[in-house]
Scaffold this motif. Structure first.
Motif, PDB file in Angstrom:
ATOM      1  N   VAL A   1      37.646  44.824  40.309  1.00 27.59           N
ATOM      2  CA  VAL A   1      38.948  44.214  40.583  1.00 27.59           C
ATOM      3  C   VAL A   1      39.515  43.589  39.310  1.00 27.59           C
ATOM      4  O   VAL A   1      40.724  43.653  39.053  1.00 27.59           O
ATOM      5  N   GLY A   2      38.649  42.998  38.499  1.00 21.70           N
ATOM      6  CA  GLY A   2      39.108  42.443  37.221  1.00 21.70           C
ATOM      7  C   GLY A   2      39.703  43.509  36.321  1.00 21.70           C
ATOM      8  O   GLY A   2      40.705  43.269  35.630  1.00 21.70           O
ATOM      9  N   ASN A   3      39.117  44.683  36.324  1.00 19.64           N
ATOM     10  CA  ASN A   3      39.675  45.784  35.543  1.00 19.64           C
ATOM     11  C   ASN A   3      41.065  46.179  36.040  1.00 19.64           C
ATOM     12  O   ASN A   3      41.932  46.585  35.257  1.00 19.64           O
TER      13      ASN A   3
ATOM     14  N   LYS B   1      42.272  50.203  27.821  1.00 22.61           N
ATOM     15  CA  LYS B   1      41.128  50.397  26.933  1.00 22.61           C
ATOM     16  C   LYS B   1      39.978  49.450  27.255  1.00 22.61           C
ATOM     17  O   LYS B   1      38.816  49.856  27.301  1.00 22.61           O
ATOM     18  N   THR B   2      40.299  48.167  27.477  1.00 21.62           N
ATOM     19  CA  THR B   2      39.236  47.196  27.744  1.00 21.62           C
ATOM     20  C   THR B   2      38.450  47.528  29.010  1.00 21.62           C
ATOM     21  O   THR B   2      37.214  47.493  28.996  1.00 21.62           O
ATOM     22  N   PRO B   3      39.113  47.869  30.137  1.00 19.57           N
ATOM     23  CA  PRO B   3      38.342  48.257  31.322  1.00 19.57           C
ATOM     24  C   PRO B   3      37.427  49.444  31.065  1.00 19.57           C
ATOM     25  O   PRO B   3      36.288  49.480  31.563  1.00 19.57           O
ATOM     26  N   SER B   4      37.898  50.404  30.271  1.00 26.38           N
ATOM     27  CA  SER B   4      37.072  51.575  29.970  1.00 26.38           C
ATOM     28  C   SER B   4      35.852  51.179  29.148  1.00 26.38           C
ATOM     29  O   SER B   4      34.746  51.688  29.365  1.00 26.38           O
TER      30      SER B   4
ATOM     31  N   LEU C   1      43.577  43.941  34.449  1.00 27.56           N
ATOM     32  CA  LEU C   1      43.870  44.332  33.070  1.00 27.56           C
ATOM     33  C   LEU C   1      44.776  45.562  33.023  1.00 27.56           C
ATOM     34  O   LEU C   1      45.702  45.623  32.216  1.00 27.56           O
ATOM     35  N   ARG C   2      44.519  46.547  33.881  1.00 25.31           N
ATOM     36  CA  ARG C   2      45.364  47.740  33.886  1.00 25.31           C
ATOM     37  C   ARG C   2      46.797  47.380  34.275  1.00 25.31           C
ATOM     38  O   ARG C   2      47.756  47.970  33.764  1.00 25.31           O
ATOM     39  N   ALA C   3      46.953  46.440  35.199  1.00 23.02           N
ATOM     40  CA  ALA C   3      48.285  46.024  35.615  1.00 23.02           C
ATOM     41  C   ALA C   3      49.061  45.415  34.456  1.00 23.02           C
ATOM     42  O   ALA C   3      50.287  45.504  34.405  1.00 23.02           O
TER      43      ALA C   3
END
Length: 462
Positions: A154-156, A166-169, A159-161
């Protein structure tokens, strides 16, 4: 590597290159994570057919938890992105914080319920008494760490929103890498580590999730400051939860239908014996690896569609949708050819039993034929959510699983055993892909007509 697209690029840039610049970071993260999960299955296969079959039984249950998390992530991304788009930074922070606590609460409760019902659930799936011990060894640890899995996912989405793919990946990749390193150490007892067998695989997963948990909380709270470290006030939390669940629950429902269907198929496969379940479990994980482009597009296509939908550019929405479908179909045909070429090596790597190897070969030759069209269904589903049509996305999932996939698989199994079951699944994907495409075209045509009528009303009033 191409740079991430600027915000206005989604509305004006060339469709294909823009989609790719959004998708490649997601491809990297998903591919890395799934690859290491595939390695996880490889290590477990060395323990024996029973252990591999036990893990095959766990997939529908574990994916139920993951499906709830995915739905919550969809709702989180939609709410946070909308608030950021309207310059409501504080509202976005409150929504993101609420999403983290809500997901932890719901998944914690679901995991506890599944823990209490472990024996009846897996007995219903067809697990034998011999396999139940292995299943409990694995799943009891998995349940205990479920919250550590959901928070990074959910935190990822938060970040995508905010435009960061890149960070979630990177976080997904690091989690997968740590799992791949810990697996042989804890499963086989290398060096100072004890040999824990199947429990070691579960502990390796939980430790990897804990790493992702620490990284995402650090990034969200202290580095990016996009969520608060403390829980939101109760009235704010309740309001945020209502908005999150309005989108998240239908999306979660659609995703949770998949493990239910997989549970039905697993129960059918179980009638053919433990080697068949072991091979089917490997095949399901192989499908995840083979579908990495589909999964990445299902995360990158929705924001593109949402922004152009909001701008009233339905032609661009349709163009992006068709571009993604054609790429998906062509790429998955290449994947099918690669899987067939590597089938012998895959059998040698995962099958310690001739019966397992035989079923696995059957799976590889038949099921991946439908992956491209299965991708059409998945992308249509995510695109309908992007158009704020979560109930239509849920309806499409119901049609796919309960009108075509399960019935045709059951009929196929009755007629020709496992071969018929696999063929039934492919035929179901073909039929549903056609329905999904026509469904989306009809929805977008209706939206375009509404937007044109509204524009005409505005022009005439002027």
């Amino acid at each position: 590597m191409p740079p991430a697209p600027a915000p206005r690029t989604l509305l004006t840039g060339p469709v294909g290159p823009t989609l790719w610049s959004m998708t490649w970071p997601v491809v990297f993260g998903v591919a890395t994570l799934i690859s290491f999960n595939f390695i996880d299955t490889l290590f477990i296969s060395f323990l024996g057919t029973e252990e591999l079959a036990a893990v095959g039984f766990t997939f529908p249950v574990s994916f139920t938890v993951i499906s709830l998390t995915i739905g919550l992530g969809i709702g989180t991304s939609a709410v946070v992105a909308r608030k950021l788009g309207s310059d409501d930074t504080e509202g976005a922070r409150q929504a993101g914080s609420s999403a983290i606590y809500l997901s932890a609460l719901l998944v914690g409760c679901l995991a506890f319920l599944l823990f209490l019902l472990t024996e009846p659930i897996f007995q219903t799936l067809g697990a034998t008494a011999e396999l139940m011990g292995h299943i409990k060894d694995y799943m009891y640890i998995w349940y205990a760490g479920a919250i550590l899995l959901v928070v990074p996912m959910v935190g990822n989405s938060v970040l995508r929103a905010s435009g960061d793919t890149k960070t979630p990946s990177l976080i997904m990749g690091l989690g997968g890498l740590s799992n791949a390193i810990l697996d042989p150490l804890l499963i086989f007892g290398l060096g100072p580590f004890p040999a824990l067998g199947l429990k070691g695989a579960a502990y390796a997963s939980v430790i990897s999730w804990a790493l992702g948990f620490v990284l995402i909380i650090y990034w969200l709270v202290w580095r990016r400051k996009v969520i608060d470290g403390r829980p939101p006030a109760l009235p704010l939390f309740v309001r945020s939860c209502k908005r999150l669940l309005a989108i998240g629950l239908p999306a979660a429902g659609a995703n949770m239908l998949t493990p239910f269907a997989m549970a039905v198929l697993t129960a059918i496969v179980a009638t053919h014996g433990a080697p068949a379940v072991a091979a089917f479990g490997v095949g399901v994980r192989l499908e995840s690896l083979a579908s990495v482009i589909i999964l990445a597009l299902s995360m990158s296509l929705p924001p593109f569609i949402s922004q152009n939908f909001g701008a009233g550019n339905m032609l661009r929405v349709r163009t992006a949708y068709r571009t993604a479908l054609m790429f998906c179909l062509g790429f998955q045909l290449l994947v099918y050819a690669l899987l067939v070429l590597l089938s012998g090596g895959i059998q040698a790597a995962f099958a310690r039993d001739a019966a397992v190897a035989e079923v696995l070969a059957l799976f590889i030759w038949i099921m991946p034929l439908g992956y491209g069209l299965q991708g059409w269904i998945i992308l249509t589903n995510s695109s309908l959510n992007a158009l704020h049509k979560p109930m239509q996305a849920l309806s499409l999932s119901v049609v796919r699983l309960f009108v075509t996939f399960i019935p045709l698989s059951i009929v196929g199994n009755a007629v020709a055993g496992l071969m018929g079951l696999f063929i039934g699944g492919v035929v179901a994907n073909v039929f549903t892909a056609v329905v999904a495409y026509r469904w989306f075209m009809r929805v977008t045509q209706g939206q375009a007509q509404q937007q044109n009528e509204l524009k005409q009303q505005v022009d005439s009033s002027e």
